[in-house]
Design a protein around this motif. Structure first.
Motif, PDB file in Angstrom:
ATOM      1  N   HIS A 176       0.812  -1.223   0.000  1.00 38.54           N
ATOM      2  CA  HIS A 176       0.000   0.000   0.000  1.00 38.54           C
ATOM      3  C   HIS A 176       0.844   1.271   0.000  1.00 38.54           C
ATOM      4  O   HIS A 176       0.503   2.231  -0.679  1.00 38.54           O
ATOM      5  CB  HIS A 176      -1.000   0.002   1.165  1.00 38.54           C
ATOM      6  CG  HIS A 176      -0.405  -0.079   2.518  1.00 38.54           C
ATOM      7  ND1 HIS A 176       0.204  -1.219   2.998  1.00 38.54           N
ATOM      8  CD2 HIS A 176      -0.317   0.838   3.499  1.00 38.54           C
ATOM      9  CE1 HIS A 176       0.638  -0.991   4.224  1.00 38.54           C
ATOM     10  NE2 HIS A 176       0.335   0.245   4.545  1.00 38.54           N
ATOM     11  N   ALA A 177       1.960   1.292   0.694  1.00 37.80           N
ATOM     12  CA  ALA A 177       2.834   2.472   0.684  1.00 37.80           C
ATOM     13  C   ALA A 177       3.481   2.628  -0.691  1.00 37.80           C
ATOM     14  O   ALA A 177       3.589   3.739  -1.210  1.00 37.80           O
ATOM     15  CB  ALA A 177       3.897   2.358   1.770  1.00 37.80           C
ATOM     16  N   ALA A 178       3.906   1.523  -1.275  1.00 40.03           N
ATOM     17  CA  ALA A 178       4.523   1.558  -2.604  1.00 40.03           C
ATOM     18  C   ALA A 178       3.537   2.071  -3.650  1.00 40.03           C
ATOM     19  O   ALA A 178       3.901   2.877  -4.509  1.00 40.03           O
ATOM     20  CB  ALA A 178       5.024   0.166  -2.988  1.00 40.03           C
ATOM     21  N   ARG A 209      15.031   1.327   8.941  1.00 37.83           N
ATOM     22  CA  ARG A 209      14.526   0.251   9.785  1.00 37.83           C
ATOM     23  C   ARG A 209      13.171  -0.229   9.270  1.00 37.83           C
ATOM     24  O   ARG A 209      12.473   0.465   8.583  1.00 37.83           O
ATOM     25  CB  ARG A 209      14.346   0.754  11.225  1.00 37.83           C
ATOM     26  CG  ARG A 209      15.604   1.302  11.841  1.00 37.83           C
ATOM     27  CD  ARG A 209      15.334   1.815  13.242  1.00 37.83           C
ATOM     28  NE  ARG A 209      14.241   2.757  13.306  1.00 37.83           N
ATOM     29  CZ  ARG A 209      14.373   4.066  13.118  1.00 37.83           C
ATOM     30  NH1 ARG A 209      15.533   4.574  12.813  1.00 37.83           N
ATOM     31  NH2 ARG A 209      13.330   4.866  13.223  1.00 37.83           N
ATOM     32  N   ASP A 210      12.782  -1.427   9.676  1.00 38.37           N
ATOM     33  CA  ASP A 210      11.452  -1.933   9.331  1.00 38.37           C
ATOM     34  C   ASP A 210      10.400  -1.181  10.124  1.00 38.37           C
ATOM     35  O   ASP A 210      10.642  -0.721  11.231  1.00 38.37           O
ATOM     36  CB  ASP A 210      11.333  -3.425   9.660  1.00 38.37           C
ATOM     37  CG  ASP A 210      12.049  -4.283   8.632  1.00 38.37           C
ATOM     38  OD1 ASP A 210      12.305  -3.771   7.535  1.00 38.37           O
ATOM     39  OD2 ASP A 210      12.329  -5.439   8.948  1.00 38.37           O
ATOM     40  N   GLY A 211       9.192  -1.060   9.574  1.00 38.18           N
ATOM     41  CA  GLY A 211       8.090  -0.381  10.244  1.00 38.18           C
ATOM     42  C   GLY A 211       6.770  -0.945   9.773  1.00 38.18           C
ATOM     43  O   GLY A 211       6.699  -1.663   8.796  1.00 38.18           O
ATOM     44  N   LYS A 212       5.699  -0.629  10.492  1.00 39.37           N
ATOM     45  CA  LYS A 212       4.366  -1.109  10.149  1.00 39.37           C
ATOM     46  C   LYS A 212       3.402   0.065  10.145  1.00 39.37           C
ATOM     47  O   LYS A 212       3.582   1.036  10.853  1.00 39.37           O
ATOM     48  CB  LYS A 212       3.898  -2.143  11.156  1.00 39.37           C
ATOM     49  CG  LYS A 212       4.752  -3.397  11.166  1.00 39.37           C
ATOM     50  CD  LYS A 212       4.251  -4.378  12.175  1.00 39.37           C
ATOM     51  CE  LYS A 212       5.143  -5.608  12.181  1.00 39.37           C
ATOM     52  NZ  LYS A 212       4.731  -6.578  13.169  1.00 39.37           N
ATOM     53  N   ALA A 250       8.865   6.500   5.031  1.00 38.90           N
ATOM     54  CA  ALA A 250      10.146   6.116   4.425  1.00 38.90           C
ATOM     55  C   ALA A 250      10.560   4.711   4.861  1.00 38.90           C
ATOM     56  O   ALA A 250      11.059   3.925   4.056  1.00 38.90           O
ATOM     57  CB  ALA A 250      11.230   7.131   4.797  1.00 38.90           C
ATOM     58  N   VAL A 251      10.320   4.387   6.124  1.00 38.34           N
ATOM     59  CA  VAL A 251      10.639   3.052   6.643  1.00 38.34           C
ATOM     60  C   VAL A 251       9.802   2.001   5.916  1.00 38.34           C
ATOM     61  O   VAL A 251      10.316   0.967   5.483  1.00 38.34           O
ATOM     62  CB  VAL A 251      10.393   3.005   8.174  1.00 38.34           C
ATOM     63  CG1 VAL A 251      10.424   1.579   8.694  1.00 38.34           C
ATOM     64  CG2 VAL A 251      11.410   3.865   8.905  1.00 38.34           C
ATOM     65  N   LEU A 252       8.530   2.283   5.774  1.00 41.43           N
ATOM     66  CA  LEU A 252       7.632   1.347   5.097  1.00 41.43           C
ATOM     67  C   LEU A 252       7.996   1.194   3.619  1.00 41.43           C
ATOM     68  O   LEU A 252       7.971   0.089   3.074  1.00 41.43           O
ATOM     69  CB  LEU A 252       6.197   1.843   5.252  1.00 41.43           C
ATOM     70  CG  LEU A 252       5.076   0.863   4.991  1.00 41.43           C
ATOM     71  CD1 LEU A 252       5.225  -0.399   5.833  1.00 41.43           C
ATOM     72  CD2 LEU A 252       3.740   1.526   5.285  1.00 41.43           C
TER      73      LEU A 252
END
Length: 156
Positions: free
Chosen positions: A20-22, A146-149, A103-105
């Motif tokens: 969804h972010a992409a 870093r990874d994020g949600k 940005a993380v996502l």
């Protein structure tokens, strides 16, 4: 459409946990490309007189409601929407600015999308200092995050 602004959201009606972010970032990149090729006045042959827009992206939870007594409107509300708006209003013409969570996502969902920290970050009304990032559409070198949600993402 809000005045002269456009609000888009992903991951609202059906779960799109993997991209969804992409999707939203690619929409913003495509909108920037279309604007760069849209002349302000087609009768004037100045190739530099093109539409210049700003974009701001953020991700997070929102509330939705139908408001109004006569002309009903479906409305999205909450800190996520406000932060996306702040990303747009503090961006620069022709640029896409996003929050650190976005940005993380993006780093996880779309490693091909280039992001770079905005030097010094920005001061955001009602939130204080935020580290923000530019989304590039020119193939510049990307950073690692870093990874994020998140739940939903917004383009303003």
């Amino acid at each position: 459409v809000i005045g002269d602004a456009y609000l888009a959201a992903t991951n609202l009606l059906e779960d799109q946990p993997g991209d969804h972010a992409a999707r939203l970032a690619r929409f913003a990149v495509d909108a920037m490309a279309a604007a760069r090729h849209t002349l302000v006045d087609e009768e004037v042959s100045d190739p530099t007189a093109v539409v210049r827009i700003r974009a701001g992206l953020h991700c997070g939870a929102v509330s939705a409601s139908v408001v109004g007594e006569r002309g009903f409107k479906y409305t999205l509300m909450g800190d996520t929407v406000n932060t996306a708006s702040r990303m747009e209003s503090t961006s620069l013409p022709g640029q896409i600015q996003c929050s650190e969570p976005m940005a993380v996502l993006l780093a996880r969902q779309a490693p091909d999308i280039v992001t770079r920290a905005r030097e010094g970050g920005i001061d955001v009304k009602g939130k204080g200092h935020m580290d923000t990032f530019w989304i590039f559409h020119d193939g510049a070198a990307r950073n690692n995050w870093r990874d994020g949600k998140s739940k939903s993402c917004f383009w303003w």
